[in-house]
Design an enzyme around this catalytic site. Sequence first.
Site, PDB file in Angstrom:
ATOM      1  N   TYR A 123       5.517  -7.654  -5.016  1.00  0.00           N
ATOM      2  CA  TYR A 123       6.136  -8.568  -4.047  1.00  0.00           C
ATOM      3  C   TYR A 123       7.526  -9.013  -4.493  1.00  0.00           C
ATOM      4  O   TYR A 123       8.110  -9.929  -3.920  1.00  0.00           O
ATOM      5  CB  TYR A 123       5.215  -9.774  -3.805  1.00  0.00           C
ATOM      6  CG  TYR A 123       3.778  -9.371  -3.569  1.00  0.00           C
ATOM      7  CD1 TYR A 123       3.476  -8.349  -2.660  1.00  0.00           C
ATOM      8  CD2 TYR A 123       2.729  -9.942  -4.274  1.00  0.00           C
ATOM      9  CE1 TYR A 123       2.165  -7.933  -2.469  1.00  0.00           C
ATOM     10  CE2 TYR A 123       1.409  -9.539  -4.077  1.00  0.00           C
ATOM     11  CZ  TYR A 123       1.135  -8.526  -3.177  1.00  0.00           C
ATOM     12  OH  TYR A 123      -0.156  -8.117  -2.992  1.00  0.00           O
TER      13      TYR A 123
ATOM     14  N   ARG B 155       9.983   2.515   0.155  1.00  0.00           N
ATOM     15  CA  ARG B 155       8.921   1.620   0.608  1.00  0.00           C
ATOM     16  C   ARG B 155       9.463   0.736   1.726  1.00  0.00           C
ATOM     17  O   ARG B 155      10.654   0.380   1.730  1.00  0.00           O
ATOM     18  CB  ARG B 155       8.467   0.727  -0.557  1.00  0.00           C
ATOM     19  CG  ARG B 155       7.276  -0.136  -0.209  1.00  0.00           C
ATOM     20  CD  ARG B 155       6.934  -1.126  -1.327  1.00  0.00           C
ATOM     21  NE  ARG B 155       5.761  -1.909  -0.981  1.00  0.00           N
ATOM     22  CZ  ARG B 155       5.420  -3.049  -1.562  1.00  0.00           C
ATOM     23  NH1 ARG B 155       6.166  -3.554  -2.534  1.00  0.00           N
ATOM     24  NH2 ARG B 155       4.332  -3.702  -1.178  1.00  0.00           N
ATOM     25  N   HIS B 156       8.580   0.370   2.655  1.00  0.00           N
ATOM     26  CA  HIS B 156       8.977  -0.597   3.692  1.00  0.00           C
ATOM     27  C   HIS B 156       9.526  -1.867   3.036  1.00  0.00           C
ATOM     28  O   HIS B 156       9.237  -2.163   1.875  1.00  0.00           O
ATOM     29  CB  HIS B 156       7.787  -0.917   4.588  1.00  0.00           C
ATOM     30  CG  HIS B 156       6.608  -1.442   3.819  1.00  0.00           C
ATOM     31  ND1 HIS B 156       6.559  -2.730   3.329  1.00  0.00           N
ATOM     32  CD2 HIS B 156       5.471  -0.840   3.410  1.00  0.00           C
ATOM     33  CE1 HIS B 156       5.443  -2.899   2.660  1.00  0.00           C
ATOM     34  NE2 HIS B 156       4.752  -1.771   2.687  1.00  0.00           N
TER      35      HIS B 156
ATOM     36  N   ARG C 244       7.044  -7.806   3.535  1.00  0.00           N
ATOM     37  CA  ARG C 244       6.082  -8.017   4.621  1.00  0.00           C
ATOM     38  C   ARG C 244       5.278  -9.284   4.362  1.00  0.00           C
ATOM     39  O   ARG C 244       5.341  -9.874   3.286  1.00  0.00           O
ATOM     40  CB  ARG C 244       5.123  -6.834   4.714  1.00  0.00           C
ATOM     41  CG  ARG C 244       4.375  -6.544   3.406  1.00  0.00           C
ATOM     42  CD  ARG C 244       3.081  -5.789   3.653  1.00  0.00           C
ATOM     43  NE  ARG C 244       2.457  -5.252   2.458  1.00  0.00           N
ATOM     44  CZ  ARG C 244       1.756  -5.958   1.566  1.00  0.00           C
ATOM     45  NH1 ARG C 244       1.624  -7.287   1.712  1.00  0.00           N
ATOM     46  NH2 ARG C 244       1.204  -5.369   0.517  1.00  0.00           N
TER      47      ARG C 244
END
Length: 453
Positions: free
Chosen positions: A42, A68-69, A72
């Site tokens: 994170y 990676r996205h 979120r």
Amino acid sequence: MSLFIGGCLLVFLQASAYGGVVQATFVQPFFPPQIQDSWAAYTPYYPVQAYTPPPKDCKITQVNIIQRHGARFPTSGAGTRIQAAVKKLQSAKTYTDPRLDFLTNYTYTLGHDDLVPFGALQSSQAGEETFQRYSFLVSKENLPFVRASSSNRVVDSATNWTEGFSAASHHVLNPILFVILSESLNDTLDDAMCPNAGSSDPQTGIWTSIYGTPIANRLNQQAPGANITAADVSNLIPLCAFETIVKETPSPFCNLFTPEEFAQFEYFGDLDKFYGTGYGQPLGPVQGVGYINELLARLTEMPVRDNTQTNRTLDSSPLTFPLDRSIYADLSHDNQMIAIFSAMGLFNQSSPLDPSFPNPKRTWVTSRLTPFSARMVTERLLCQRDGTGSGGPSRIMRNGNVQTFVRILVNDALQPLKFCGGDMDSLCTLEAFVESQKYAREDGQGDFEKCFD
Ligand SMILES: *[C@@H]1O[C@H](CO)[C@@H](O)[C@H](O)[C@H]1NC(C)=O
Ligand SMILES: *[C@@H]1O[C@H](CO)[C@@H](O)[C@H](O)[C@H]1NC(C)=O
Ligand SMILES: *[C@@H]1O[C@H](CO)[C@@H](O)[C@H](O)[C@H]1NC(C)=O
Ligand SMILES: *[C@@H]1O[C@H](CO)[C@@H](O)[C@H](O)[C@H]1NC(C)=O
Ligand SMILES: *[C@@H]1O[C@H](CO)[C@@H](O)[C@H](O)[C@H]1NC(C)=O
Ligand SMILES: *[C@@H]1O[C@H](CO)[C@@H](O)[C@H](O)[C@H]1NC(C)=O
């Protein structure tokens, strides 16, 4: 702008125009490194090293990005566990430490699974940065070829990436997201095709009870009757990261833990990846084989040869798997990128991570491997050298003779590529790189079948 809240310095960095070229706006909540860099999966993306331009005798001819996205919300499962732990803290009648007082009037408001605005910004900045770094490779006839795995957050990251790329070109070059790979079908950008793969629970469980127990004991003194368990600790610490990223202001949960405790949480995240789809998971690396075979196809401009996760229909068509582009961008997930690193030989450790003792010298640190918006970039180059370097200098070739090389950057850190004889500039000949990827070329040497036996 800088705010001083609850002992945490928060600085929003905003790069300005530089040398007449508009630089990517680089905005991110910035904590002292010992905290933000310990958020494991994170942690927001940051360049682990300054980008190294190619050596003078080299010219980049192709770029392959897997990313990676962006940031979120918690996944729905994690969100449920986080809320259960918060509820326990809130069940205390009184707090003996004022840092917990905010809980008397605290409501959990985070969504789940989807990209958050900061994550959209990270993705669009990555697109901008790609244009700025590699614009000499593209034209209206040769746009980046973009694919995404089908989760909403990955698709949103891809479209924000193309938007950022386009904006940086003043909307002259407008790549589009061309292929979305369904996560319930053959998908080289997700790790959902190996039902027999195990989980990291045994290893993370050992470490959780070691590091989480003293923290739980303290929280139960600060919030008498809350009955916080060691397992709750691994859900409460990341709430600091999630809330800070979503609200773009430091969460009061960050004050409940020390920098040393955040570092212990990082190790929880390191074990989670290592034993989830990394070197510590017998059926982890095989899940990265399909992407590596696609990468080899692009690098060599030869048809894909793979009998694992690839969609053969898509990969055999020049429309959905072209081999004549200069930039390829694939949007994916952290667990999948970990599988790819481990199938390829990146970040290999001399011994497996010990679930009860973090080795301070380990190079397997999740926040540096797969933070939000993490990226692995494989550059193909033509260089005037012979490639015999292996750790040292390669011989420069005269008469304009050139050879094809690759180098790999993970979050801008150049990887030494010892497994293919990387020279002092971390360059391997394309030939040696292809040769080194035997595990992928041999379809996981029997491991893929074990996913289903
Ligand atoms: C509690 O939070 C709500 C909503 O954030 C706010 O309107 C209210 O003033 C707060 N009450 C106290 C006592 O802080
Ligand atoms: C960027 O991502 C957000 C989700 O965070 C989405 O709502 C938005 O449509 C995306 N923007 C573009 C240009 O795709
Ligand atoms: C392969 O891709 C095609 C086109 O998107 C899709 O129709 C098909 O269902 C996919 N098959 C598998 C097994 O992934
Ligand atoms: C905490 O544990 C004690 C003893 O096991 C139990 O009596 C109490 O009800 C528990 N409190 C909560 C909030 O679960
Ligand atoms: C999907 O993958 C499986 C397993 O390798 C393979 O048998 C099947 O042919 C693939 N389907 C397509 C459309 O590529
Ligand atoms: C990683 O290192 C181990 C032990 O040094 C070695 O046996 C293994 O082949 C390496 N894995 C890869 C993918 O390079």
